[in-house]
Design an enzyme around this catalytic site. Structure first.
Site, mmCIF file in Angstrom:
data_model
loop_
_atom_site.group_PDB
_atom_site.id
_atom_site.type_symbol
_atom_site.label_atom_id
_atom_site.label_comp_id
_atom_site.label_asym_id
_atom_site.label_seq_id
_atom_site.Cartn_x
_atom_site.Cartn_y
_atom_site.Cartn_z
ATOM 1 N N ASN A 139 0.736 -1.060 -0.319
ATOM 2 C CA ASN A 139 -0.294 -0.319 -0.030
ATOM 3 C C ASN A 139 0.809 0.996 -0.026
ATOM 4 O O ASN A 139 1.546 1.345 1.235
ATOM 5 C CB ASN A 139 -0.661 -0.246 1.258
ATOM 6 C CG ASN A 139 -1.487 1.259 1.410
ATOM 7 O OD1 ASN A 139 -2.145 1.646 0.661
ATOM 8 N ND2 ASN A 139 -2.268 1.486 2.426
ATOM 9 N N LYS A 141 -0.068 4.452 -0.274
ATOM 10 C CA LYS A 141 -0.932 5.422 0.321
ATOM 11 C C LYS A 141 -0.325 6.735 -0.391
ATOM 12 O O LYS A 141 -0.389 6.801 -1.998
ATOM 13 C CB LYS A 141 0.091 5.446 1.825
ATOM 14 C CG LYS A 141 0.141 4.577 2.868
ATOM 15 C CD LYS A 141 0.201 4.698 3.758
ATOM 16 C CE LYS A 141 0.146 3.111 4.493
ATOM 17 N NZ LYS A 141 -0.619 3.701 6.470
ATOM 18 N N HIS A 182 -9.505 1.060 5.159
ATOM 19 C CA HIS A 182 -8.243 1.239 6.106
ATOM 20 C C HIS A 182 -8.651 2.497 7.012
ATOM 21 O O HIS A 182 -9.202 3.406 7.047
ATOM 22 C CB HIS A 182 -7.285 1.919 4.580
ATOM 23 C CG HIS A 182 -5.808 1.917 5.057
ATOM 24 N ND1 HIS A 182 -5.324 2.726 6.074
ATOM 25 C CD2 HIS A 182 -4.390 1.264 5.265
ATOM 26 C CE1 HIS A 182 -3.768 2.422 6.736
ATOM 27 N NE2 HIS A 182 -2.812 2.046 6.043
ATOM 28 N N GLU A 198 -6.776 4.635 7.762
ATOM 29 C CA GLU A 198 -6.380 6.049 7.640
ATOM 30 C C GLU A 198 -7.078 7.016 6.691
ATOM 31 O O GLU A 198 -7.707 8.062 6.744
ATOM 32 C CB GLU A 198 -5.241 6.549 6.521
ATOM 33 C CG GLU A 198 -3.596 5.770 6.810
ATOM 34 C CD GLU A 198 -2.154 4.901 7.031
ATOM 35 O OE1 GLU A 198 -2.708 5.911 5.614
ATOM 36 O OE2 GLU A 198 -1.186 4.875 7.228
ATOM 37 N N GLU A 218 -4.499 -4.915 11.319
ATOM 38 C CA GLU A 218 -3.714 -3.432 10.860
ATOM 39 C C GLU A 218 -4.382 -3.081 12.075
ATOM 40 O O GLU A 218 -5.276 -2.519 12.450
ATOM 41 C CB GLU A 218 -3.872 -2.601 9.985
ATOM 42 C CG GLU A 218 -3.735 -3.725 8.641
ATOM 43 C CD GLU A 218 -3.347 -2.589 7.625
ATOM 44 O OE1 GLU A 218 -2.264 -2.909 7.142
ATOM 45 O OE2 GLU A 218 -3.952 -1.337 7.175
ATOM 46 N N GLY A 260 2.486 2.549 10.774
ATOM 47 C CA GLY A 260 3.641 3.216 10.182
ATOM 48 C C GLY A 260 3.980 4.322 11.750
ATOM 49 O O GLY A 260 4.385 5.253 11.738
ATOM 50 N N SER A 319 3.611 -2.139 10.218
ATOM 51 C CA SER A 319 5.447 -1.750 10.536
ATOM 52 C C SER A 319 5.950 -3.395 10.069
ATOM 53 O O SER A 319 6.512 -3.271 10.438
ATOM 54 C CB SER A 319 5.494 -1.144 11.870
ATOM 55 O OG SER A 319 4.599 -0.336 12.311
HETATM 56 P P1 PGA Z 1 2.828 0.706 7.687
HETATM 57 O O1 PGA Z 1 1.320 1.052 6.917
HETATM 58 O O2 PGA Z 1 3.737 -0.666 7.056
HETATM 59 O O3 PGA Z 1 3.062 1.804 6.983
HETATM 60 O O4 PGA Z 1 2.860 0.551 9.030
HETATM 61 C C1 PGA Z 1 0.643 -0.680 7.184
HETATM 62 C C2 PGA Z 1 -0.817 -0.138 6.336
HETATM 63 O O5 PGA Z 1 -0.927 1.212 6.682
HETATM 64 O O6 PGA Z 1 -1.464 -0.323 5.222
#
Ligand code: PGA
Length: 261
Positions: free
Chosen positions: A13, A15, A100, A102, A171, A177, A216
């Site tokens: 992903n 983003k 997601h 976010e 997640e 992140g 992460s």
């Molecule tokens: P990250 O993001 O690996 O940077 O923690 C995972 C995600 O948002 O799907």
């Protein structure tokens, strides 16, 4: 590792990155050789921002890397300024992510996520539905309740006939992140809960649904997740923007998945 017939999936992903089409194409190209090398044992999919779907589609056409979008809208067409429908994506993508954290943080509700997932399956896409708890909920021991409710809400409108194209991603929001990946055995417990909800909702066909971990994930820890019996792959953010590392992760997941191991 997944029992047959669930192939592991490594999903990247991106983003709201990168800033240019040229960089997007370069990122995508960087992953093609590793995906080709291990295509017999795992699936690899990349999720660029909407404007880069077309150039990345060109770069990935006829390769072993699949393409997806990071969101979709539930209506097919009409007066919905700024939205992109699942039906429109189906011309370019095989995949879409919905729910997601976010996007949930910007106001997306469980009901919205469910409608998006249903529209994606209806349009013929494969869909990754994300669920996960906030840090305060984790600390308060509410993970099972929160994630269980999110899963049940998302599954509610989905037809059993198309769930072979459904993937669930657990997640934990506090792990996204932050560099603080969840303890694999704790994450494994929550992924088992997700599978129980799938089985309650769909019965035997739930066996085809993959359950991923995300938050992460990188080359140093990806094996600790995919080695878990209930983990069918990972959803990767930051590390998917580093093609060398992501390629290494593809090889590591393949090594766990390979029967020759
Ligand atoms: P990250 O993001 O690996 O940077 O923690 C995972 C995600 O948002 O799907």
């Amino acid at each position: 590792m997944p029992q047959a017939p669930r192939r592991p999936l490594l999903a990247g992903n991106w983003k709201m990155n990168p800033l240019s089409a040229a960089e997007a194409v370069e990122l995508a190209r960087g992953v093609i050789p590793a995906a080709r090398q291990h295509a017999s044992v795992l699936d690899v999919a990349l999720f660029p921002p909407f404007p880069w779907l077309r150039p990345v589609w060109d770069a990935l056409h006829d390769t072993d890397v699949e393409l997806g979008a990071q969101d979709c809208f539930w209506e097919r067409a009409g007066a919905f300024t700024g939205e992109v429908s699942a039906a429109m994506l189906a011309g370019w993508c095989g995949w879409v992510i919905v729910g997601h954290s976010e996007r949930r943080a910007l106001g997306e509700t469980d009901a919205d996520v469910a409608r998006k997932a249903a529209a994606a399956l209806e349009a013929g896409l494969s869909v990754i539905v994300c669920v996960g708890e906030h840090e305060a909920q984790f600390v308060a021991g509410q993970t099972a309740q929160v994630v269980g409710d999110q899963v049940s809400a998302a599954l509610q409108p989905l037809p059993a006939s198309s769930i072979d194209r459904l993937v669930m991603a657990y997640e934990p929001i506090w792990a996204i992140g932050t560099g603080r990946n969840a303890d694999p055995s704790l994450a494994g417990g929550t992924m088992r809960l997700v599978r129980q909800r799938l089985e309650q909702a769909f019965g035997a066909p739930a066996a085809s649904v993959r359950v991923l971990y995300g938050g992460s994930v990188n080359a140093a820890n990806v094996a600790s997740y995919v080695e878990l019996a209930g983990c069918d792959g990972c959803l990767v953010g930051g590390a998917s923007l580093r093609p060398e590392e992501f390629s290494k992760m593809i090889s590591m997941v393949a090594a766990v998945a390979s029967p020759a191991r």
